[in-house]
Design a protein around this motif. Structure first.
Motif, short mmCIF file in Angstrom:
data_model
loop_
_atom_site.label_atom_id
_atom_site.label_comp_id
_atom_site.label_asym_id
_atom_site.label_seq_id
_atom_site.Cartn_x
_atom_site.Cartn_y
_atom_site.Cartn_z
N GLN A 66 43.14 42.61 35.30
CA GLN A 66 43.87 41.63 36.10
C GLN A 66 43.57 40.21 35.61
OE1 GLN A 66 42.60 40.33 40.07
NE2 GLN A 66 44.58 41.06 40.86
N HIS A 67 42.30 39.95 35.33
CA HIS A 67 41.91 38.62 34.85
C HIS A 67 42.57 38.32 33.51
CE1 HIS A 67 39.26 35.32 33.52
NE2 HIS A 67 39.09 35.10 34.81
N TRP B 286 38.31 39.58 45.58
CA TRP B 286 38.54 40.93 45.07
C TRP B 286 37.99 42.00 46.01
CZ3 TRP B 286 41.19 43.02 40.99
CH2 TRP B 286 40.94 44.36 40.71
N SER C 134 39.76 44.85 48.35
CA SER C 134 39.40 46.25 48.18
C SER C 134 39.10 46.90 49.52
CB SER C 134 38.18 46.37 47.25
OG SER C 134 38.48 45.91 45.95
N ILE D 196 41.41 36.67 42.98
CA ILE D 196 40.27 36.82 42.09
C ILE D 196 38.97 36.64 42.88
CG2 ILE D 196 39.07 35.88 40.09
CD1 ILE D 196 41.78 35.09 38.94
N ARG E 280 47.62 45.61 43.65
CA ARG E 280 46.97 44.37 43.22
C ARG E 280 47.97 43.43 42.56
NH1 ARG E 280 41.56 43.70 44.98
NH2 ARG E 280 40.47 45.68 44.81
N SER F 57 42.19 47.22 37.10
CA SER F 57 40.80 46.81 37.10
C SER F 57 40.69 45.29 37.18
CB SER F 57 40.10 47.31 35.83
OG SER F 57 40.64 46.68 34.68
N ASP F 58 39.56 44.80 37.65
CA ASP F 58 39.39 43.36 37.75
C ASP F 58 39.42 42.70 36.38
OD1 ASP F 58 37.04 44.60 37.10
OD2 ASP F 58 35.77 43.39 38.41
N GLU F 59 38.90 43.38 35.35
CA GLU F 59 38.92 42.81 34.01
C GLU F 59 40.35 42.69 33.49
OE1 GLU F 59 37.27 45.54 34.80
OE2 GLU F 59 35.10 45.10 34.60
#
Length: 267
Positions: A155-156, A183, A187, A180, A45, A151-153
């Motif tokens: 990464q943000h 995502w 995946s 973003i 990622r 994790s997306d959190e």
């Protein structure tokens, strides 16, 4: 409530990092002495910590032995070549280590998700990639593949930190921002890639990257565990005595343009 995981102190991290870096120097000397060819693929990622891991691995290595391959977008000529052709040019010769900061797997990820390749080209890649990698391994190349997960959190949070830091804002591209909103597309692309290219000859290893320092140590320790390297004795080096002067006199100082003493102004 589950007990939170205990974290390494900065002192523990620095000590273990230096120990692993010392082992990487041993790997370098082993690769050079034995004429090995080592390829390490870094994928994952955006903002997952690939660059930081590469930086720590190569910090004390000889750039003439260990080099980083971070290829730009292909030229018009390269787009007409066999897809793997431009990557072959960067493979190591005997006694070399190459770290791919992203690799031929661009086609399975960003090119596929962003529509930079056709569905036919994507399917062809998934078919040819395992064959290509088996050929590399059969020829004696040591191939290691690492996928950095985040994790997306997290990464943000890292993207936001880059926006707010002018020293690191260059690391945030428009393509990163696209990741973003796409995502789940990324995946699915990663899952499909793993199904086709996680082969016994060249398996994928996933690095959990939400804690950068731990991810670096885990990845480096695992890489070392996969290599049957040995400690190569270094040649003895004797520093010669400086010979007596033959009368050389340095030119006057005002004949040379010296860099101004910036530090003096800080004291």
């Amino acid at each position: 409530m589950a007990k939170s995981k205990r974290r390494l102190s900065d002192e523990q991290y620095e000590a273990e990092l230096f120990r692993l870096q010392a082992e990487m120097v041993k790997v370098q000397e082993w690769v050079r002495a034995e004429g090995k060819r080592l390829v390490i693929v870094f994928e994952g990622r955006d903002a997952a910590g690939k660059g930081g891991a590469i930086k720590r691995i190569t910090q004390y290595l000889n750039p003439r032995v260990a080099r980083i391959a971070a290829l730009p977008a292909p030229s018009e000529r390269q787009r007409g070549q066999w897809y793997f052709q431009r990557y072959v040019e960067h493979l190591p010769s005997p006694g070399e280590i190459v770290l791919f900061d992203r690799s031929w797997y661009n086609r399975a990820g960003v090119e596929h998700v962003m529509g930079f390749c056709t569905p036919v080209e994507h399917r062809r890649f998934l078919h040819q990639c395992p064959i290509f990698e088996r050929l590399l391994v059969e020829d004696g190349i040591l191939l290691r593949k690492y996928w950095f997960s985040v994790s997306d959190e997290e990464q943000h949070r890292r993207f936001k930190a880059r926006v707010e830091d002018p020293m690191r804002r260059w690391k945030l591209s428009t393509m990163d921002l696209e990741s973003i909103t796409r995502w789940e597309d990324y995946s699915r692309a990663k899952d499909d890639m793993m199904v086709h290219t996680d082969i016994p000859e060249a398996p994928w290893y996933v690095v959990e990257g939400d804690v950068k320092k731990e991810a670096r140590l885990n990845m480096m320790a695992h890489l070392l565990s996969t290599l049957e390297y040995r400690d190569v004795p270094l040649p003895e080096i004797a520093i010669p005595e400086r010979p007596a002067s033959t009368g050389y006199v340095r030119p006057p100082r005002d004949h040379t343009n010296y860099v101004p003493d910036h530090v003096e102004g800080l004291l």
